[in-house]
Write an enzyme that holds these catalytic residues in place. Structure first.
Site, PDB file in Angstrom:
ATOM      1  N   GLY A  16     -32.280  56.516-107.242  1.00 22.37           N
ATOM      2  CA  GLY A  16     -32.910  56.434-105.841  1.00 22.37           C
ATOM      3  C   GLY A  16     -34.335  56.831-105.841  1.00 22.37           C
ATOM      4  N   ASP A  36     -32.180  56.703-118.603  1.00 15.53           N
ATOM      5  CA  ASP A  36     -31.255  57.001-117.836  1.00 15.53           C
ATOM      6  C   ASP A  36     -29.881  56.576-118.374  1.00 15.53           C
ATOM      7  OD1 ASP A  36     -29.368  56.587-115.636  1.00 15.53           O
ATOM      8  OD2 ASP A  36     -30.938  57.004-114.238  1.00 15.53           O
ATOM      9  N   ASN A  76     -24.663  53.097-105.165  1.00 14.95           N
ATOM     10  CA  ASN A  76     -26.063  53.488-105.486  1.00 14.95           C
ATOM     11  C   ASN A  76     -26.970  52.325-104.495  1.00 14.95           C
ATOM     12  OD1 ASN A  76     -25.340  53.351-109.116  1.00 14.95           O
ATOM     13  ND2 ASN A  76     -25.255  55.223-107.382  1.00 14.95           N
ATOM     14  N   LEU A  77     -26.400  51.427-104.211  1.00 14.02           N
ATOM     15  CA  LEU A  77     -27.240  50.118-103.817  1.00 14.02           C
ATOM     16  C   LEU A  77     -27.972  50.577-102.248  1.00 14.02           C
ATOM     17  CD1 LEU A  77     -24.881  47.194-104.535  1.00 14.02           C
ATOM     18  CD2 LEU A  77     -26.729  48.206-105.796  1.00 14.02           C
ATOM     19  N   ARG A 118     -29.819  52.912-101.653  1.00 10.99           N
ATOM     20  CA  ARG A 118     -31.026  53.679-101.903  1.00 10.99           C
ATOM     21  C   ARG A 118     -31.790  53.364-103.050  1.00 10.99           C
ATOM     22  NH1 ARG A 118     -26.543  56.669-103.383  1.00 10.99           N
ATOM     23  NH2 ARG A 118     -26.897  57.925-105.429  1.00 10.99           N
ATOM     24  N   LYS A 167     -28.472  51.098-116.091  1.00 14.61           N
ATOM     25  CA  LYS A 167     -29.594  50.946-114.871  1.00 14.61           C
ATOM     26  C   LYS A 167     -30.776  50.554-115.730  1.00 14.61           C
ATOM     27  CE  LYS A 167     -27.762  54.000-111.428  1.00 14.61           C
ATOM     28  NZ  LYS A 167     -27.996  55.059-110.714  1.00 14.61           N
ATOM     29  N   ASP A 197     -33.205  64.204-110.230  1.00 16.77           N
ATOM     30  CA  ASP A 197     -32.491  64.941-109.432  1.00 16.77           C
ATOM     31  C   ASP A 197     -31.388  65.828-109.982  1.00 16.77           C
ATOM     32  OD1 ASP A 197     -32.734  65.771-106.935  1.00 16.77           O
ATOM     33  OD2 ASP A 197     -31.841  64.350-105.823  1.00 16.77           O
ATOM     34  N   CYS A 232     -25.875  64.553-103.619  1.00 15.47           N
ATOM     35  CA  CYS A 232     -25.779  63.429-102.868  1.00 15.47           C
ATOM     36  C   CYS A 232     -24.238  62.901-102.271  1.00 15.47           C
ATOM     37  CB  CYS A 232     -26.640  62.189-103.427  1.00 15.47           C
ATOM     38  SG  CYS A 232     -28.267  62.554-103.577  1.00 15.47           S
TER      39      CYS A 232
END
Length: 321
Positions: A34, A55, A63-64, A66, A79, A123, A178
């Site tokens: 995000g 990553d 996920n989509l 954000r 990703k 994060d 999250c």
């Protein structure tokens, strides 16, 4: 000069010289989620010459909302690979280097060494501290951000300013993520966009510097805040994160996850305690290194603080993911 950048080169803060600086710059982006999506898109749009993206994750449907760099057809794909294709299609003149792996204590120094600025968009408590330690050692600027729910922050550390550890030596133990608390996509976009701006500010050498500053954002109240931390002292000592394969048979390993959370520990002789009961290790004081493990590193950091208060200094942390 390429016409695609004419709307920013007309700015006196950029100009042809500034655009050339961006073209010759290298940015390490840890996290392609995000926060990472707007970071990658805006730095690529600005013409930063080399982006190294780290990553280990694959695209998931959750996920989509954000992470608009990805689509339904990307679900299940790494990703970093999807991001590389999208960014090179968007700006073919850039060098996009991808690493489908976690940031670890072993690879952090190598990845940071090749960057002018590092961006923490993962994060993750463990990643933030590992990346801050590597940037502090290499004197490289670090732009870090975090968003949970509808609030978050972004700040610039290291590179001549105080490290993340100097500002945040302790962490909360509420365990919010999250997945458990939720997150609003637009709040993430604001903070990710701010990270990209902080990185461009540093790469262009604008003054006053953003090093030593944190900006906060409350999406519910539509309020920005923040504080400066220039001059904050570095901690005299800290507990390092280590990789799981750096744990030895001589270590006293404590797995802070519950049996419900993780029925099996990767360490056969690990003791199962939690943050509240970990101080039982202090009676008597252990003679060997204590390794504290949890999923994100958050509970391990809190447990380490409690043990240090009771005289146990030979400690290490593992984030099991």
């Amino acid at each position: 000069m390429n016409d695609r950048y004419v709307r920013q080169t007309v700015l006196p803060e950029v100009g042809d010289a500034g655009q050339a600086r961006l073209a010759g710059a290298s940015v390490l982006i840890v996290g392609a989620g995000g926060l990472g999506c707007p970071v990658m898109q805006y730095l690529a749009g600005a013409g930063v010459g080399r982006l190294a993206i780290v990553d280990h994750d694959v695209v998931e449907e959750t996920n989509l909302h954000r992470q608009p760099l990805y689509t339904m057809s990307d679900i299940g794909k790494p990703k970093v690979e999807v991001a590389r294709v999208a960014l090179q299609r968007f700006n073919p003149g850039l060098q996009i280097e991808v690493h489908a792996e976690r940031l670890t204590p072993q690879n952090a120094a190598r990845l940071v060494a090749g960057a002018d600025v590092a961006i923490d968009a993962a994060d993750s408590f463990a990643v933030t501290y590992i990346l801050s330690d590597a940037c502090q050692a290499a004197a490289k600027p670090l732009v870090s951000a975090s968003v949970i729910g509808m609030t978050g922050y972004a700040g610039a550390f290291c590179g001549g300013g105080p490290s993340y550890r100097a500002v945040f030596p302790e962490v909360s133990v509420d365990g919010s993520t999250c997945a458990t608390v939720g997150v609003l996509g637009t709040a993430v976009a604001v903070l990710g966009g701010l990270q990209a701006h902080l990185a461009l500010h540093l790469l262009l050498g604008l003054v006053p510097t953003v090093l030593g500053r944190v900006v906060t954002f409350d999406a519910r109240r539509l309020a920005f805040g923040g504080f400066g931390f220039a001059g904050s002292p570095e901690p005299d000592a800290f507990v390092p994160f280590i990789a799981p394969d750096a744990v030895t048979t001589d270590d006293l390993v404590v797995d802070l996850r519950s049996l419900e959370e993780a029925p099996a520990s990767p360490f056969a002789r690990a003791r199962r305690l939690d943050v509240e009961t970990v101080t039982s290790l202090a009676t008597p004081l252990p003679s060997r290194r204590v390794v504290l493990c949890c999923r994100s590193g958050q509970r391990a950091l809190m447990a380490a603080d409690r043990l240090r208060e009771r005289g146990i200094a030979n400690l290490a942390l593992v984030a099991l993911g």
